[in-house]
Enzyme design. Structure first.
Site, PDB file in Angstrom:
ATOM      1  N   HIS A 202     134.451  44.099 -36.372  1.00 54.22           N
ATOM      2  CA  HIS A 202     134.410  43.027 -37.374  1.00 54.22           C
ATOM      3  C   HIS A 202     134.368  43.605 -38.786  1.00 54.22           C
ATOM      4  CE1 HIS A 202     134.086  39.417 -35.051  1.00 54.22           C
ATOM      5  NE2 HIS A 202     133.241  39.994 -34.239  1.00 54.22           N
ATOM      6  N   ARG A 304     151.980  37.677 -31.983  1.00 50.73           N
ATOM      7  CA  ARG A 304     151.024  37.662 -30.859  1.00 50.73           C
ATOM      8  C   ARG A 304     150.888  36.223 -30.372  1.00 50.73           C
ATOM      9  NH1 ARG A 304     147.846  41.909 -34.023  1.00 50.73           N
ATOM     10  NH2 ARG A 304     147.558  43.654 -32.576  1.00 50.73           N
ATOM     11  N   ARG A 340     156.233  38.551 -28.953  1.00 55.12           N
ATOM     12  CA  ARG A 340     155.687  39.140 -27.728  1.00 55.12           C
ATOM     13  C   ARG A 340     155.278  38.015 -26.781  1.00 55.12           C
ATOM     14  NH1 ARG A 340     150.432  42.762 -28.083  1.00 55.12           N
ATOM     15  NH2 ARG A 340     149.378  40.774 -28.400  1.00 55.12           N
ATOM     16  N   GLU A 428     152.540  50.561 -24.251  1.00 54.59           N
ATOM     17  CA  GLU A 428     151.071  50.531 -24.284  1.00 54.59           C
ATOM     18  C   GLU A 428     150.484  51.356 -23.150  1.00 54.59           C
ATOM     19  OE1 GLU A 428     149.810  46.235 -25.894  1.00 54.59           O
ATOM     20  OE2 GLU A 428     151.137  46.171 -24.178  1.00 54.59           O
ATOM     21  N   ASN A 451     147.145  50.520 -30.180  1.00 53.43           N
ATOM     22  CA  ASN A 451     145.762  50.142 -29.844  1.00 53.43           C
ATOM     23  C   ASN A 451     145.530  50.325 -28.348  1.00 53.43           C
ATOM     24  OD1 ASN A 451     145.889  49.242 -32.466  1.00 53.43           O
ATOM     25  ND2 ASN A 451     146.111  47.094 -31.924  1.00 53.43           N
ATOM     26  N   ASP A 452     146.455  49.814 -27.556  1.00 55.79           N
ATOM     27  CA  ASP A 452     146.289  49.961 -26.115  1.00 55.79           C
ATOM     28  C   ASP A 452     146.762  51.327 -25.627  1.00 55.79           C
ATOM     29  OD1 ASP A 452     145.015  47.712 -24.921  1.00 55.79           O
ATOM     30  OD2 ASP A 452     146.694  46.500 -25.612  1.00 55.79           O
ATOM     31  N   ARG A 462     139.022  50.272 -26.135  1.00 56.55           N
ATOM     32  CA  ARG A 462     139.379  50.166 -27.548  1.00 56.55           C
ATOM     33  C   ARG A 462     138.306  49.442 -28.357  1.00 56.55           C
ATOM     34  NH1 ARG A 462     144.514  46.062 -27.601  1.00 56.55           N
ATOM     35  NH2 ARG A 462     143.857  45.483 -29.687  1.00 56.55           N
ATOM     36  N   CYS A 499     153.661  48.919 -33.691  1.00 57.42           N
ATOM     37  CA  CYS A 499     153.056  47.663 -34.141  1.00 57.42           C
ATOM     38  C   CYS A 499     151.541  47.641 -33.921  1.00 57.42           C
ATOM     39  CB  CYS A 499     153.690  46.462 -33.441  1.00 57.42           C
ATOM     40  SG  CYS A 499     153.416  46.454 -31.659  1.00 57.42           S
TER      41      CYS A 499
HETATM   42  C1  PEP Z   1     148.517  47.281 -29.324  1.00 51.63           C
HETATM   43  O1  PEP Z   1     148.024  47.362 -28.192  1.00 51.63           O
HETATM   44  O2  PEP Z   1     148.626  48.232 -30.107  1.00 51.63           O
HETATM   45  C2  PEP Z   1     149.010  45.977 -29.807  1.00 51.63           C
HETATM   46  C3  PEP Z   1     149.678  45.895 -30.930  1.00 51.63           C
HETATM   47  O3  PEP Z   1     148.687  44.886 -29.066  1.00 51.63           O
HETATM   48  P1  PEP Z   1     147.260  44.155 -29.124  1.00 51.63           P
HETATM   49  O4  PEP Z   1     146.453  44.819 -30.191  1.00 51.63           O
HETATM   50  O5  PEP Z   1     147.539  42.725 -29.401  1.00 51.63           O
HETATM   51  O6  PEP Z   1     146.733  44.403 -27.757  1.00 51.63           O
HETATM   52 MG    MG Z   2     148.112  45.729 -26.838  1.00 53.80          MG
END
Ligand code: PEP
Ligand code: MG
Length: 568
Positions: A202, A304, A340, A428, A451-452, A462, A499
């Site tokens: 946050h 998203r 997506r 991912e 991120n994933d 994560r 992304c």
């Molecule tokens: C990611 O996993 O990097 C991604 C962009 O998707 P999300 O953060 O929505 O899982």
């Molecule tokens: Mg993701």
């Protein structure tokens, strides 16, 4: 939250002490330290039982305190905007939550005092949310925050929260409760640094929205006393205690010059020597897409779709979905939009799509896998995209999340092509990066979700603040997989974008471009920072920076090597 009081001044002879963490919002600020105020003293559970005849009154005392806390938060929500307003409204809702209320009342009926009952009931919910993991675990922070506010109200202690200093100051904390960060006044708090928290915490999200330089996961912060002068560098990820004043002020001035360049950014994205790189935005709906267009994004690199349906118990109709997508397409009549398909599950559960009983949801039926159980969810969504594309005359690209095998990608691509749309998948899961050439035989593009990809490559949740160093996008293994994917894109002559949050880091953006990534998609508020930075570097320098970062042994070394290569 700990709040050290001023102690001895740092030893002048020893020179400035530099603490390092994860940079999450670029910018540099110099100012005295403040710590959160009013650490609430919680009662022990051994307090004497409330006599039976006084329990009704004790219930009323609790109800009044909870209502006061909820009203205060709701008032602040009404005065705030965007994410801050949402966060404050959510915390206010928790202070009125029926489940929490009745858990407290039951304990009061059994003889506990209102503060003791509040602490015990909150603990029950903290354990529940922590056990659920993922995004639900983050709710535990909200519960603790509401608990502290109610206990403070009941016991006459000061309301916990961030101070409002006279002099613009740097706020240090162990971690910040969502309601604290949402109420920050950027005229008084000029930077944030926390001991805990990751890039998706946050603290990071609100700091990004307010444009406050921010570093999270900074070890050693607890020893920095209130009142000490610190330089927070949100690009390098450092907090320097008692910095050398002349160079510190020069660093702040440089950062201001960069900020001015951001304000002038109009796109399209390109390196200084004219190598085009699309700088796109991550959005969730039409409102976000219009804001992204206003921020000079060239399009949407990640829509998203699941976020617009949060809190829904039934699947939105095809017509409703189509109307939502059409709004996003219309915001970029000539620009690229990458939609997506539903990424339900794990940290983004949707009641109508996510299995409720998985032991390990991050590795479970999420993303494209949801269509194994209910293929219609995917086909109806693709029908809606097709309708929206026809209605707006757009040519959207469509990608699937959480793809693991070539067969899944080929099947998805066939369904997308059948509808005259452009197919791709997100990278991912490491298997996609490793076999990117084979995936690209079926697809028109790839988009790397760092991120994933980092959580699955480093086997680290994560959302875990404790493991944020492992999910740092500069981890050598992650960089190697990105390079492998971009190289496959170059061989196939097909675009490979990024992304995930990595694309929002201007320094890393240069490295990604040097690796062969063709587009970057980030929060609209980060578009100008990324675009303006790219405009200051040549492609050859980006390539050198990529090589240097790939050769580094850890994230800090990779950052330093990339920075050195770019300034050569
Ligand atoms: C990611 O996993 O990097 C991604 C962009 O998707 P999300 O953060 O929505 O899982
Ligand atoms: Mg993701």
């Amino acid at each position: 939250m700990s709040s050290p009081t001023p102690t001895a001044l740092p030893d002048a002879l020893a020179g400035p002490v530099v603490h390092t963490g994860t940079p999450v919002v670029p910018g540099v600020a110099l100012g005295p330290v403040v710590w959160p105020t009013g650490v609430v003293q919680l009662p022990g559970s051994d307090a004497a039982a409330v006599p039976e005849g006084e329990r009704l009154a004790e219930r009323a005392r609790f109800a009044a305190a909870a209502a006061t806390v909820a009203e205060r938060l709701a008032e602040r929500a009404a005065a705030a905007t965007g994410v801050s307003a949402e966060v404050l409204a959510t915390t206010a809702g928790l202070a009125r939550d029926r489940g929490l209320m009745s858990a407290v009342e039951q304990r009061i009926d059994a003889g506990a005092s209102a503060p003791v009952a509040t602490v015990a009931a909150a603990q029950q919910f903290v354990e529940l949310f922590t056990g659920l993991g993922g995004v639900m675990a983050e709710r535990a922070t909200d519960v603790r925050d509401v608990r502290d506010r109610i206990v403070a109200q009941l016991t006459g202690q000061g309301e916990p929260g961030v101070p409002s200093p006279e002099v613009p100051s740097v706020l240090l904390a162990d971690d910040l409760a969502p309601a604290d960060t949402a109420g920050l006044d950027p005229a008084r708090i000029i930077a944030l640094a926390t001991r805990l928290g990751g890039a998706t915490s946050h603290t990071a999200i609100i700091a990004r929205q307010l444009g406050l330089p921010c570093v999270v996961g900074v070890g050693g912060l607890a020893d920095v006393p209130a009142g000490a002068l610190v330089l927070v560098d949100g690009e390098q990820g450092t907090v320097t205690v008692d910095p050398e004043p002349v160079s510190a002020r020069a660093r702040v001035a440089d950062a201001r010059a960069v900020a001015a360049a951001l304000a002038r950014y109009r796109g399209p994205g390109a390196t200084r020597d004219g190598h085009p790189v699309q700088v796109l935005a991550n959005v969730q709906d039409g409102v976000g897409a219009r804001a992204a267009a206003g921020a000079h994004a060239e399009g949407v690199g990640l829509l998203r779709t699941e976020l617009a349906f949060f809190g829904r118990t039934t699947e939105p109709s095809v017509a409703e979905q189509a109307a939502g997508y059409a709004e996003v397409f219309a915001a970029f009549p000539d620009g690229k939009v990458v939609l997506r398909t539903l990424d339900a599950g794990s940290d983004k559960p949707l009641a109508f799509a996510t299995p409720p009983d998985e032991a390990n949801p991050a590795l479970g039926v999420r993303g494209l896998r949801v269509a194994r159980r209910d293929p219609g969810l995917l086909t109806r969504q693709l029908d809606a995209v097709q309708q929206a594309a026809r209605a707006t005359g757009s040519h959207p690209w469509v990608m699937a999340p959480m793809v693991a095998t070539v067969a899944e990608a080929a099947d998805f691509a066939a369904q997308v092509r059948q509808r005259g749309l452009v197919p791709g998948v997100m990278v991912e899961v490491p298997s996609v990066a490793l076999l990117a050439d084979r995936f690209l035989e079926h697809l028109d593009f790839l988009s790397i979700g760092t991120n994933d990809l980092s959580q699955y490559t480093l086997a680290a949740d994560r959302l875990s603040a404790e493991l944020a160093d492992l999910t740092d996008p500069w981890q050598p293994a992650l960089l190697a997989l990105i390079r492998a994917t971009a190289a496959a894109g170059e061989r196939a002559g097909k675009p490979v974008g990024v992304c995930g949050e990595a694309a929002a880091d201007p320094l890393l953006a240069c490295v990604l471009v040097g690796m062969g990534v063709t587009s970057l998609s980030c929060a609209a508020s980060s578009v100008a920072g990324v675009g303006a930075k790219l405009a200051t570097v040549d492609l050859a320098a980006c390539r050198r920076a990529a090589e240097a970062a790939l050769a580094a042994g850890d994230p800090a070394a990779a950052r330093a090597a990339a920075r050195a290569a770019l300034s050569r």
